[in-house]
Design an enzyme around this catalytic site. Structure first.
Site, mmCIF file in Angstrom:
data_model
loop_
_atom_site.group_PDB
_atom_site.id
_atom_site.type_symbol
_atom_site.label_atom_id
_atom_site.label_comp_id
_atom_site.label_asym_id
_atom_site.label_seq_id
_atom_site.Cartn_x
_atom_site.Cartn_y
_atom_site.Cartn_z
ATOM 1 C CG ASP A 20 70.457 27.567 32.595
ATOM 2 O OD1 ASP A 20 69.880 27.866 31.533
ATOM 3 O OD2 ASP A 20 71.101 26.518 32.760
ATOM 4 C CE LYS A 70 66.750 23.787 29.255
ATOM 5 N NZ LYS A 70 68.045 24.486 29.260
#
Length: 417
Positions: free
Chosen positions: A203, A225
């Protein structure tokens, strides 16, 4: 042991499960040594008129038996191993003499040369026990032993001593919480698993600096994200985990904070379980606690806040998708910690005020917490929406609402390497 014996000690691992061990003395030495003896399954009797609070707690919970008296001749009968560590020199000598007569291996904290056994500097890392004894022409050097032990264990934990062609972990997936951003705040286990991985799916909010330490053969997949930008759908992440695990690879899903604190970790675990794929969860340090702490804000403080509530602010209070009871939160006297709430903080603050929260309630926004770019912006509930815009606060940021904001200290800041 003969005086000035230059022969090296013979290393051996004692299997003490169910076997009688006697500890003489309940002070700091016993407090340090007893946990390992308990973990080894030893049947432990402590002989001492007094003990530290921690040792007493071990007796209270039944982990050891405590004879609350001084050592007496015969206490070492049928004993496999003895630890002599009292403050009574005469008792230590007597116990050591009994151990010699009964051929019981005996460690002495006050006189290593009079002992028949030495306690090595020990450390453990995922099923491996490292035990180090060093000697010089002048005698033992426990500090050197500890330093060598620390270096070896650290190498095992961070992967630098892992055999490069030997798989140390079976194929499968580890959901690793990477902590709030500072690479030093990942757990020891998380860092070791990262060093052993064949594939890392990372991430944006994970400790990105650690990716540079990975060997060149490790495949790194960007699952970032980025707010309001491109993203890898959760379904695609799940499928990538499944595909690489099925291919026989060791996969680390490196996530920011803790996998189960707004990290969709359970969704990934459920997807893997549905496919019959082994999954290990490694908890991480949540930014909800660590980031305020790094900025000098305690989420609880005696006389100020007896509870704290962590809330996701990724949807506004008036959004029908919201699962948060903002009216109830406004009535709480403790601390509110908001994650993923930077762009919604204006609406959130209005909702809290409308439900009775004082407009003067202190608020702090900590951006890029625990990293070199960390900064803190202070406001009140009444003006926090305007302050976010004026100060150009951007995600990731943790927002703290409550009186604890005012009790912190400006002498705490980002961690330095």
């Amino acid at each position: 042991m003969a005086e000035h014996d230059d022969h090296p000690a013979y290393p051996v691992g004692l299997r003490l499960n169910g076997r009688r061990v006697v500890v003489v003395g309940g002070g700091q030495v016993a407090q340090r040594r007893l946990p390992a003896l308990i973990a080894a399954g030893a049947d432990i009797t402590l002989v001492s008129p007094s003990a530290t609070a921690s040792v007493e707690a071990m007796a209270d919970t039944g982990e050891i038996r405590w004879e609350r008296r001084r050592y007496q001749d015969g206490d070492l009968a049928d004993t496999w191993y003895a630890l002599v560590a009292s403050s009574d020199a005469a008792a230590n000598d007597a116990a050591s003499a009994e151990a010699e007569r009964t051929r019981t291996w005996c460690v002495r904290s006050d006189d290593a040369e009079a002992a028949t056994a030495w306690t090595p500097a020990t450390g453990r890392s995922e099923g491996i026990t490292v035990a180090v004894l060093t000697t010089t022409s002048q005698g033992r050097d426990p500090r050197h032993s500890a330093a060598v032990r620390d270096a070896i264990v650290e190498g095992l934990r961070d992967g630098t001593l892992a055999a490069p062609h030997h798989r140390t972990r079976a194929p499968g997936v580890a959901l690793v919480g990477g902590g709030p951003g500072d690479p030093d705040l990942i757990t020891v286990r998380g860092r070791r698993l990262l060093a052993e991985a064949d594939v890392v799916i990372a991430d944006r909010l994970g400790p990105r600096d650690l990716l540079d330490e990975l060997p060149p053969h490790v495949e790194v997949i960007d699952a970032a994200k980025i707010p309001y930008g491109r993203y890898m759908a959760q379904e695609a992440i799940n499928q990538a985990l499944i595909d690489h695990a099925r291919a026989g690879r060791s996969v680390v899903r490196l996530k920011g904070g803790d996998p189960f604190v707004f990290g969709r970790g359970m969704e990934e675990a459920q997807a893997l379980a549905a496919e019959g794929i082994a999954c290990t969860v490694v908890p991480g340090i949540s930014s909800s606690i660590s980031v305020p702490g790094a900025a000098g804000i305690p989420v609880t403080h005696r006389g100020v806040a007896h509870e704290f509530t962590v809330v996701s602010g990724h949807v506004a209070p008036d959004d029908p998708r919201s699962l948060v009871d903002w009216e109830a939160l406004a009535q709480l006297r403790g601390t509110l910690v908001l994650l993923m709430a930077v762009d919604k903080i204006g609406a959130i603050s209005k909702a809290l005020i409308a439900h009775g929260k004082s407009p003067d309630t202190p608020v702090a926004l900590v951006q890029e917490g625990t990293t070199a770019a960390q900064r803190r912006v202070d406001a009140t509930l009444a003006d926090v929406g305007e302050r976010v815009v004026a100060e150009e606060v951007r995600p990731p940021a943790v927002i703290v609402i409550g009186d604890v904001v005012a009790v912190g200290t400006d002498r705490i800041g980002p961690l330095e390497g």
